[in-house]
Design a protein around this motif. Structure first.
Motif, short mmCIF file in Angstrom:
data_model
loop_
_atom_site.label_atom_id
_atom_site.label_comp_id
_atom_site.label_asym_id
_atom_site.label_seq_id
_atom_site.Cartn_x
_atom_site.Cartn_y
_atom_site.Cartn_z
N LEU A 12 -22.97 -4.12 28.59
CA LEU A 12 -24.02 -4.97 27.44
C LEU A 12 -22.83 -6.10 27.04
N SER A 13 -21.77 -6.05 27.13
CA SER A 13 -20.61 -7.36 26.60
C SER A 13 -20.90 -8.11 27.63
N ALA A 14 -21.04 -7.88 28.93
CA ALA A 14 -20.87 -8.88 29.85
C ALA A 14 -22.24 -9.70 29.86
N ILE A 15 -23.58 -9.16 29.56
CA ILE A 15 -24.68 -9.68 29.33
C ILE A 15 -24.67 -10.61 28.00
N THR A 16 -24.06 -9.90 27.17
CA THR A 16 -23.90 -10.81 25.66
C THR A 16 -23.24 -12.20 25.77
N GLN A 17 -21.93 -11.92 26.82
CA GLN A 17 -20.83 -12.94 27.02
C GLN A 17 -21.83 -14.05 27.60
N LEU A 39 -25.20 -14.71 27.63
CA LEU A 39 -26.02 -15.37 26.89
C LEU A 39 -25.27 -16.39 25.70
N MET A 40 -24.43 -15.93 25.51
CA MET A 40 -23.33 -16.81 24.45
C MET A 40 -23.15 -17.96 25.02
N ASP A 41 -22.64 -17.77 26.21
CA ASP A 41 -21.94 -18.75 26.93
C ASP A 41 -23.09 -19.92 27.24
N ALA A 42 -24.15 -19.27 27.63
CA ALA A 42 -25.54 -20.22 28.05
C ALA A 42 -26.09 -21.14 26.90
N LYS A 43 -25.68 -20.83 25.47
CA LYS A 43 -26.29 -21.64 24.49
C LYS A 43 -25.48 -22.88 24.37
#
Length: 78
Positions: free
Chosen positions: A67-72, A74-78
C-alpha cells in the motif's frame, strides 16, 4: 469509496475493481492459506466473460509495504 465484498466458489472473500470499463476488472482476493501457507492477498485480472488470469500473491505481512508503494507512486505522479 466502498466496494462490495463477494465470496468466490472456494469460499474466499474478494473485491473487483473495474480497470477498463466493460472489458476487464482487477480481482483482489483474501486467501487464508496462500502459496506460502500464510494468509495473503491474491491479484488477478478478470477479462469480462472469461476466466481469471493467474496472478501474484502477497503475504498479509507485506500489505503495508504494498500500500505504501502504491501511495508513493500516486503521490509522485501528481
Amino acid at each position: 469509496m466502498s466496494h462490495e465484498i463477494k465470496i468466490d466458489s472456494s469460499n474466499q472473500k474478494y473485491i473487483e475493481v473495474e480497470t477498463v470499463n466493460g472489458v476487464e476488472s482487477l480481482r483482489v482476493t483474501f486467501v487464508e492459506d496462500g502459496f506460502t501457507g500464510k494468509p495473503c492477498l491474491r491479484f488477478n485480472i478478470r477479462p469480462h466473460g472469461k476466466h481469471l488470469r493467474p496472478g501474484p500473491e502477497f503475504e498479509i505481512d507485506y500489505a503495508p509495504d504494498l500500500l505504501s508503494a502504491i501511495t508513493q507512486l500516486l503521490m509522485d505522479a501528481k
